[in-house]
Design an enzyme around this catalytic site. Structure first.
Site, PDB file in Angstrom:
ATOM      1  N   ASP A  91       1.095  -1.060   0.122  1.00 44.25           N
ATOM      2  CA  ASP A  91      -0.282  -0.133   0.099  1.00 44.25           C
ATOM      3  C   ASP A  91       0.730   1.190  -0.468  1.00 44.25           C
ATOM      4  O   ASP A  91       2.147   1.415  -0.120  1.00 44.25           O
ATOM      5  CB  ASP A  91      -0.788  -0.153   1.506  1.00 44.25           C
ATOM      6  CG  ASP A  91      -0.010   0.645   2.767  1.00 44.25           C
ATOM      7  OD1 ASP A  91       1.044   0.023   2.394  1.00 44.25           O
ATOM      8  OD2 ASP A  91      -1.469   0.092   3.387  1.00 44.25           O
ATOM      9  N   CYS A  96       3.194  -3.463   4.248  1.00 39.56           N
ATOM     10  CA  CYS A  96       2.335  -1.596   4.314  1.00 39.56           C
ATOM     11  C   CYS A  96       2.666  -1.942   5.765  1.00 39.56           C
ATOM     12  O   CYS A  96       4.236  -1.276   5.850  1.00 39.56           O
ATOM     13  CB  CYS A  96       0.630  -2.230   5.346  1.00 39.56           C
ATOM     14  SG  CYS A  96       0.780  -3.906   6.556  1.00 39.56           S
ATOM     15  N   THR A 119       3.384  -1.528   9.153  1.00 40.80           N
ATOM     16  CA  THR A 119       3.215  -2.211   9.917  1.00 40.80           C
ATOM     17  C   THR A 119       3.259  -3.766   9.149  1.00 40.80           C
ATOM     18  O   THR A 119       3.421  -4.374  10.488  1.00 40.80           O
ATOM     19  CB  THR A 119       2.476  -2.324  11.829  1.00 40.80           C
ATOM     20  OG1 THR A 119       0.718  -2.667  10.332  1.00 40.80           O
ATOM     21  CG2 THR A 119       1.729  -1.294  11.581  1.00 40.80           C
ATOM     22  N   HIS A 157      11.113 -23.446   9.818  1.00 38.64           N
ATOM     23  CA  HIS A 157       9.973 -24.646  10.364  1.00 38.64           C
ATOM     24  C   HIS A 157       8.543 -24.013   9.470  1.00 38.64           C
ATOM     25  O   HIS A 157       7.751 -25.210   9.479  1.00 38.64           O
ATOM     26  CB  HIS A 157       9.925 -24.014  11.880  1.00 38.64           C
ATOM     27  CG  HIS A 157      10.561 -24.518  12.117  1.00 38.64           C
ATOM     28  ND1 HIS A 157      10.823 -24.068  13.924  1.00 38.64           N
ATOM     29  CD2 HIS A 157      11.974 -24.843  12.227  1.00 38.64           C
ATOM     30  CE1 HIS A 157      12.104 -25.152  14.071  1.00 38.64           C
ATOM     31  NE2 HIS A 157      12.978 -25.420  12.843  1.00 38.64           N
ATOM     32  N   HIS A 193       7.727 -31.034  10.507  1.00 36.97           N
ATOM     33  CA  HIS A 193       7.176 -28.822  10.544  1.00 36.97           C
ATOM     34  C   HIS A 193       6.173 -29.797   9.315  1.00 36.97           C
ATOM     35  O   HIS A 193       5.061 -28.497   8.946  1.00 36.97           O
ATOM     36  CB  HIS A 193       8.589 -27.943  10.119  1.00 36.97           C
ATOM     37  CG  HIS A 193       9.131 -28.045  10.774  1.00 36.97           C
ATOM     38  ND1 HIS A 193       8.825 -27.838  12.440  1.00 36.97           N
ATOM     39  CD2 HIS A 193      10.498 -28.123  10.755  1.00 36.97           C
ATOM     40  CE1 HIS A 193      10.188 -28.179  12.910  1.00 36.97           C
ATOM     41  NE2 HIS A 193      11.159 -28.269  12.448  1.00 36.97           N
TER      42      HIS A 193
END
Ligand code: RB5
Length: 149
Positions: free
Chosen positions: A8, A65, A67, A98, A133
């Site tokens: 964004d 973005c 955060t 993992h 995993h």
């Protein structure tokens, strides 16, 4: 390797920078936008990158973005997507070893360009370990297949 990238407005500058460290001979990069710092809605770009990865049109995705949280929430709604919000080198490597993360999410307002570069390089060059995993990822895959969400 085919990589779809998207951001964004809050991730635009870092996206442009990250594209510059992905050599054309090694990576086939598709930028789904945004293409300017004008305000936009992160789901429009997060969902498009995730859709491309889930459809096999891209091998990996990179989303940015402010955060990284909104992009993570959006991308992880798409079946088959394992999007990892990464702010350090340890989790960059672990998200591959993992979790077999197929989308890397960066925080444009948190992570500086230098660290982001190292995160991207680490994430792209670290292999999934499989083994126990894989069994854990299969449980998530089975849930995705058996729910109407
Ligand atoms: C945009 O202001 C900001 O909300 C967005 O980039 C992101 O951080 C959302 O999670």
């Amino acid at each position: 390797m085919k990589i779809a990238v998207g951001s964004d407005h809050a991730g635009f500058e870092l996206k442009e920078h990250i594209k510059g460290i992905l050599p054309a001979g090694e990576y086939d990069v598709t930028d789904v936008g945004t293409h300017s710092p004008e305000s936009v809605d992160y789901p429009d770009f997060g969902l498009e990158v995730a859709r491309r990865v889930a459809a096999g049109e891209a091998d990996r995705g990179i989303l940015i973005c402010g955060t990284g949280i909104g992009m993570s929430i959006a991308a992880n709604k798409v079946r088959g997507i394992r999007a990892a919000l990464v702010c350090d080198l340890y989790t960059a490597a672990q998200s591959r070893r993992h979790n077999d993360a197929n989308v890397l999410v960066l925080a444009g307002r948190v992570t500086g360009k230098g660290l982001a570069e190292e995160i991207v390089k680490t994430w792209l060059s670290t292999e999934f370990e499989g083994g126990r995993h894989l069994g854990r990822l299969k449980k998530i895959e089975a849930f995705e297949k058996n729910t109407d969400r």
